[in-house]
Motif scaffolding. Structure first.
Motif, PDB file in Angstrom:
ATOM      1  N   PRO A 170      20.673  -1.332   7.373  1.00  0.00           N
ATOM      2  CA  PRO A 170      21.771  -2.147   7.907  1.00  0.00           C
ATOM      3  C   PRO A 170      22.238  -3.248   6.979  1.00  0.00           C
ATOM      4  O   PRO A 170      23.340  -3.770   7.161  1.00  0.00           O
ATOM      5  CB  PRO A 170      21.178  -2.733   9.199  1.00  0.00           C
ATOM      6  CG  PRO A 170      19.697  -2.627   9.026  1.00  0.00           C
ATOM      7  CD  PRO A 170      19.452  -1.421   8.192  1.00  0.00           C
ATOM      8  N   ASN A 171      21.444  -3.607   5.957  1.00  0.00           N
ATOM      9  CA  ASN A 171      21.813  -4.695   5.059  1.00  0.00           C
ATOM     10  C   ASN A 171      21.954  -4.189   3.630  1.00  0.00           C
ATOM     11  O   ASN A 171      21.057  -3.527   3.108  1.00  0.00           O
ATOM     12  CB  ASN A 171      20.757  -5.810   5.107  1.00  0.00           C
ATOM     13  CG  ASN A 171      20.686  -6.467   6.466  1.00  0.00           C
ATOM     14  OD1 ASN A 171      21.573  -7.203   6.862  1.00  0.00           O
ATOM     15  ND2 ASN A 171      19.612  -6.189   7.206  1.00  0.00           N
ATOM     16  N   VAL A 172      23.088  -4.509   3.018  1.00  0.00           N
ATOM     17  CA  VAL A 172      23.385  -4.113   1.641  1.00  0.00           C
ATOM     18  C   VAL A 172      23.669  -5.374   0.826  1.00  0.00           C
ATOM     19  O   VAL A 172      24.426  -6.249   1.265  1.00  0.00           O
ATOM     20  CB  VAL A 172      24.601  -3.166   1.574  1.00  0.00           C
ATOM     21  CG1 VAL A 172      24.990  -2.872   0.136  1.00  0.00           C
ATOM     22  CG2 VAL A 172      24.295  -1.874   2.325  1.00  0.00           C
ATOM     23  N   THR A 173      23.039  -5.472  -0.333  1.00  0.00           N
ATOM     24  CA  THR A 173      23.241  -6.613  -1.222  1.00  0.00           C
ATOM     25  C   THR A 173      24.205  -6.233  -2.337  1.00  0.00           C
ATOM     26  O   THR A 173      24.042  -5.189  -2.969  1.00  0.00           O
ATOM     27  CB  THR A 173      21.914  -7.061  -1.846  1.00  0.00           C
ATOM     28  OG1 THR A 173      20.941  -7.248  -0.822  1.00  0.00           O
ATOM     29  CG2 THR A 173      22.093  -8.367  -2.612  1.00  0.00           C
ATOM     30  N   ILE A 174      25.181  -7.088  -2.587  1.00  0.00           N
ATOM     31  CA  ILE A 174      26.113  -6.893  -3.704  1.00  0.00           C
ATOM     32  C   ILE A 174      25.984  -8.069  -4.654  1.00  0.00           C
ATOM     33  O   ILE A 174      26.108  -9.229  -4.245  1.00  0.00           O
ATOM     34  CB  ILE A 174      27.558  -6.743  -3.204  1.00  0.00           C
ATOM     35  CG1 ILE A 174      27.713  -5.424  -2.427  1.00  0.00           C
ATOM     36  CG2 ILE A 174      28.546  -6.785  -4.369  1.00  0.00           C
ATOM     37  CD1 ILE A 174      29.118  -5.163  -1.935  1.00  0.00           C
ATOM     38  N   ASP A 175      25.702  -7.763  -5.908  1.00  0.00           N
ATOM     39  CA  ASP A 175      25.492  -8.810  -6.906  1.00  0.00           C
ATOM     40  C   ASP A 175      25.801  -8.230  -8.279  1.00  0.00           C
ATOM     41  O   ASP A 175      26.236  -7.089  -8.399  1.00  0.00           O
ATOM     42  CB  ASP A 175      24.053  -9.323  -6.827  1.00  0.00           C
ATOM     43  CG  ASP A 175      23.909 -10.763  -7.329  1.00  0.00           C
ATOM     44  OD1 ASP A 175      24.849 -11.263  -7.988  1.00  0.00           O
ATOM     45  OD2 ASP A 175      22.860 -11.381  -7.066  1.00  0.00           O
ATOM     46  N   GLU A 176      25.540  -9.004  -9.314  1.00  0.00           N
ATOM     47  CA  GLU A 176      25.834  -8.580 -10.681  1.00  0.00           C
ATOM     48  C   GLU A 176      24.544  -8.378 -11.463  1.00  0.00           C
ATOM     49  O   GLU A 176      23.522  -9.023 -11.213  1.00  0.00           O
ATOM     50  CB  GLU A 176      26.704  -9.619 -11.383  1.00  0.00           C
ATOM     51  CG  GLU A 176      26.036 -10.979 -11.498  1.00  0.00           C
ATOM     52  CD  GLU A 176      26.967 -12.063 -12.005  1.00  0.00           C
ATOM     53  OE1 GLU A 176      26.452 -13.125 -12.395  1.00  0.00           O
ATOM     54  OE2 GLU A 176      28.193 -11.853 -11.987  1.00  0.00           O
ATOM     55  N   GLN A 177      24.591  -7.455 -12.415  1.00  0.00           N
ATOM     56  CA  GLN A 177      23.528  -7.244 -13.395  1.00  0.00           C
ATOM     57  C   GLN A 177      24.086  -7.569 -14.774  1.00  0.00           C
ATOM     58  O   GLN A 177      25.291  -7.482 -15.003  1.00  0.00           O
ATOM     59  CB  GLN A 177      23.057  -5.795 -13.402  1.00  0.00           C
ATOM     60  CG  GLN A 177      22.285  -5.337 -12.195  1.00  0.00           C
ATOM     61  CD  GLN A 177      21.863  -3.889 -12.358  1.00  0.00           C
ATOM     62  OE1 GLN A 177      22.699  -3.005 -12.515  1.00  0.00           O
ATOM     63  NE2 GLN A 177      20.569  -3.631 -12.343  1.00  0.00           N
ATOM     64  N   LEU A 178      23.214  -7.938 -15.693  1.00  0.00           N
ATOM     65  CA  LEU A 178      23.618  -8.125 -17.085  1.00  0.00           C
ATOM     66  C   LEU A 178      22.669  -7.329 -17.967  1.00  0.00           C
ATOM     67  O   LEU A 178      21.484  -7.662 -18.073  1.00  0.00           O
ATOM     68  CB  LEU A 178      23.597  -9.603 -17.484  1.00  0.00           C
ATOM     69  CG  LEU A 178      24.147  -9.892 -18.887  1.00  0.00           C
ATOM     70  CD1 LEU A 178      25.668  -9.680 -18.920  1.00  0.00           C
ATOM     71  CD2 LEU A 178      23.808 -11.306 -19.346  1.00  0.00           C
ATOM     72  N   MET A 179      23.193  -6.266 -18.581  1.00  0.00           N
ATOM     73  CA  MET A 179      22.404  -5.459 -19.508  1.00  0.00           C
ATOM     74  C   MET A 179      22.399  -6.148 -20.870  1.00  0.00           C
ATOM     75  O   MET A 179      23.460  -6.270 -21.505  1.00  0.00           O
ATOM     76  CB  MET A 179      23.001  -4.052 -19.653  1.00  0.00           C
ATOM     77  CG  MET A 179      23.009  -3.232 -18.375  1.00  0.00           C
ATOM     78  SD  MET A 179      21.361  -2.900 -17.763  1.00  0.00           S
ATOM     79  CE  MET A 179      21.253  -4.056 -16.398  1.00  0.00           C
ATOM     80  N   PRO A 180      21.244  -6.646 -21.338  1.00  0.00           N
ATOM     81  CA  PRO A 180      21.212  -7.390 -22.607  1.00  0.00           C
ATOM     82  C   PRO A 180      21.768  -6.564 -23.763  1.00  0.00           C
ATOM     83  O   PRO A 180      21.364  -5.424 -23.983  1.00  0.00           O
ATOM     84  CB  PRO A 180      19.723  -7.694 -22.804  1.00  0.00           C
ATOM     85  CG  PRO A 180      19.131  -7.624 -21.435  1.00  0.00           C
ATOM     86  CD  PRO A 180      19.912  -6.561 -20.712  1.00  0.00           C
ATOM     87  N   PHE A 181      22.705  -7.144 -24.509  1.00  0.00           N
ATOM     88  CA  PHE A 181      23.289  -6.456 -25.667  1.00  0.00           C
ATOM     89  C   PHE A 181      24.048  -7.475 -26.499  1.00  0.00           C
ATOM     90  O   PHE A 181      24.890  -8.206 -25.982  1.00  0.00           O
ATOM     91  CB  PHE A 181      24.238  -5.348 -25.213  1.00  0.00           C
ATOM     92  CG  PHE A 181      24.834  -4.559 -26.355  1.00  0.00           C
ATOM     93  CD1 PHE A 181      24.040  -3.747 -27.143  1.00  0.00           C
ATOM     94  CD2 PHE A 181      26.189  -4.622 -26.628  1.00  0.00           C
ATOM     95  CE1 PHE A 181      24.583  -3.021 -28.189  1.00  0.00           C
ATOM     96  CE2 PHE A 181      26.746  -3.906 -27.669  1.00  0.00           C
ATOM     97  CZ  PHE A 181      25.937  -3.103 -28.461  1.00  0.00           C
ATOM     98  N   ARG A 182      23.754  -7.530 -27.803  1.00  0.00           N
ATOM     99  CA  ARG A 182      24.416  -8.477 -28.702  1.00  0.00           C
ATOM    100  C   ARG A 182      25.253  -7.784 -29.776  1.00  0.00           C
ATOM    101  O   ARG A 182      25.787  -8.438 -30.669  1.00  0.00           O
ATOM    102  CB  ARG A 182      23.383  -9.388 -29.370  1.00  0.00           C
ATOM    103  CG  ARG A 182      22.808 -10.437 -28.416  1.00  0.00           C
ATOM    104  CD  ARG A 182      21.814 -11.339 -29.106  1.00  0.00           C
ATOM    105  NE  ARG A 182      21.411 -12.439 -28.238  1.00  0.00           N
ATOM    106  CZ  ARG A 182      21.970 -13.639 -28.220  1.00  0.00           C
ATOM    107  NH1 ARG A 182      22.987 -13.909 -29.031  1.00  0.00           N
ATOM    108  NH2 ARG A 182      21.544 -14.574 -27.414  1.00  0.00           N
ATOM    109  N   GLY A 183      25.369  -6.459 -29.714  1.00  0.00           N
ATOM    110  CA  GLY A 183      26.188  -5.742 -30.677  1.00  0.00           C
ATOM    111  C   GLY A 183      27.665  -5.814 -30.333  1.00  0.00           C
ATOM    112  O   GLY A 183      28.097  -6.528 -29.421  1.00  0.00           O
ATOM    113  N   HIS A 184      28.458  -5.043 -31.060  1.00  0.00           N
ATOM    114  CA  HIS A 184      29.907  -5.043 -30.835  1.00  0.00           C
ATOM    115  C   HIS A 184      30.230  -4.234 -29.593  1.00  0.00           C
ATOM    116  O   HIS A 184      29.804  -3.087 -29.436  1.00  0.00           O
ATOM    117  CB  HIS A 184      30.637  -4.461 -32.046  1.00  0.00           C
ATOM    118  CG  HIS A 184      32.111  -4.311 -31.827  1.00  0.00           C
ATOM    119  ND1 HIS A 184      32.970  -5.397 -31.792  1.00  0.00           N
ATOM    120  CD2 HIS A 184      32.890  -3.216 -31.611  1.00  0.00           C
ATOM    121  CE1 HIS A 184      34.196  -4.964 -31.576  1.00  0.00           C
ATOM    122  NE2 HIS A 184      34.175  -3.647 -31.459  1.00  0.00           N
TER     123      HIS A 184
END
Length: 415
Positions: A170-184
């Motif tokens: 009954p409960n869904v969480t919506i949020d952001e992820q950040l995939m680490p990456f420093r390249g172009h």
């Protein structure tokens, strides 16, 4: 009155009956019929999430890239070699968590024999060099309209499969992820609040209890012409919750707004989350903290929305909005809205913790490979969730899952 002057808030709860269609689930939480039919072990669950149709695209594109880079020296890659490569990625992630480097795993005397028996380190590095997810020849034309062209087909096919094998509770969480990456990368983001700070942002919708990744969306930056997107938070929530009905959406202050709550109610969904204090829908009286005692709460209501201002510290308050709760109930010293939010907000954060513990990610300068590694990590975790649910393991039950905040809080009444 709200700051904008178009919403009238009352200190008394609405006497109108709640929306009966809201919070009435139309899907049975847990594994779908397809999962129950086809899942015998974790490997079979993984094959559902990462099927041969997706791996065949990767195989064909990798062979094209291999012939382009190595010419006649390239040996055609087959399914067995691709599966062997994926297996070593997972194993390397397990041993990486124990501090073992990639080169040490192939060492003759101190390494792991299974790595040398599967393939040489040179072959592993060659595959990592040429693995590809699209045809490089026609990529420039596609990239003019789509920044994610280098992996779009594989990504979309994979995301489309996620909701087919598990229904969220009954409960869904919506949020952001950040995939680490420093390249172009044309849509690399800088987020100083995150540990990695630089990386690829992904919007995620997860089950609040099991953290099963149900829907994902890559943020590819500003629109054409460098124009910032308006009401981005609302658009993301509406996109990720498009096929849900009867659920409650928990989100943080980047997403929460009165307008979003009204749009979700039209879809038979409720919402709960923190809200920024500069929002025009908030009345100034709710934000006052002078003279208010610690742990005090102040409630305001409309016909279908509740606001609470809670004072955890002197002259500090936190504001939450909910279309699920219709009365200002207190659990101990905290409002029920806050307790419910704390119990359901960690779906995406828990997913991050789980996939980071034994991640198959390797160091790379190619951003499509970063997304592919994330796909593998999430597929492995989702496969484990599906397998435990099919076998009715107690881990999937919210009141018995180790570390679950649902152990500390149960709603005062069924929602």
């Amino acid at each position: 009155m709200s700051k904008s002057g178009d919403i009238t808030w009352s200190s008394c709860p609405s006497k109108e009956p709640p929306h009966l269609s809201s919070n009435v689930l139309t899907m049975q939480p847990g594994p779908t019929r397809m999962s129950v039919t086809h899942v015998q072990d974790i490997r079979s669950a993984f094959d559902l999430l990462m099927p041969d149709s997706i791996l065949q695209i990767i195989l064909d594109c990798t062979n094209l890239e291999g012939r382009r880079v190595y010419g006649e020296k390239w040996k055609v890659m087959d399914n067995i070699l691709l599966y062997a490569y994926l297996g070593l990625l997972y194993l390397a992630g397990v041993f990486k968590s124990k501090g073992e480097s990639l080169h040490s795993l192939w060492a003759v005397e101190t390494g792991r024999e299974i790595f040398r028996a599967t393939m040489s380190l040179e072959t592993f590095q060659v595959i990592s060099r040429v693995i590809c997810f699209d045809n490089r020849d026609d990529r420039p034309a596609r990239r003019q309209k789509d920044k994610l062209a280098a992996i779009r087909t594989v990504w979309d096919k994979w995301v489309h499969r996620l909701p087919l094998f598990y229904n969220p509770g009954p409960n869904v969480t919506i949020d952001e992820q950040l995939m680490p990456f420093r390249g172009h990368c044309p849509f690399r983001q800088y987020m100083p609040s995150k540990p990695a700070k630089y990386g690829i942002k992904i919007w995620a919708a997860c089950d609040a209890v099991t953290s099963y990744a149900w829907n994902l969306q890559v943020y590819t930056g500003k629109l054409e012409g460098g124009v910032s997107e308006r009401n981005q938070g609302m658009r993301v929530v509406l996109d990720l919750s498009q096929n849900l009905k009867g659920h409650n959406i928990t989100c943080d202050n980047f997403f929460t707004s009165y307008k979003l709550g009204q749009e979700l109610l039209k879809r038979k969904l409720t919402m709960g989350g923190t809200i920024r204090k500069n929002k025009p829908e908030l009345p100034p009286q709710l934000l006052e903290t002078k003279g208010r005692p610690l742990n005090s709460s102040r409630f305001l209501y409309t016909a279908d929305t509740s606001l609470v201002s809670y004072v955890p510290k002197k002259d500090k308050n936190v504001v939450l909005m909910s279309t699920l709760h219709r009365e200002g109930k207190i659990c101990g010293q905290k409002p029920e809205i806050i307790m419910y939010y704390n119990a359901t907000k960690g779906g995406v954060d828990n997913l991050d913790k789980m996939v980071t513990a034994y991640s198959c990610k390797r160091r790379t300068l190619r951003w499509p490979l970063v997304l592919f590694f994330d796909m593998l990590d999430i597929s492995a975790y989702n496969a484990f969730v599906v397998w435990t649910a099919v076998n009715q393991r107690p881990w999937c039950h919210p009141t018995s899952r180790p570390g679950s905040m649902f152990q500390e809080y149960q709603p005062l009444q069924p929602s």
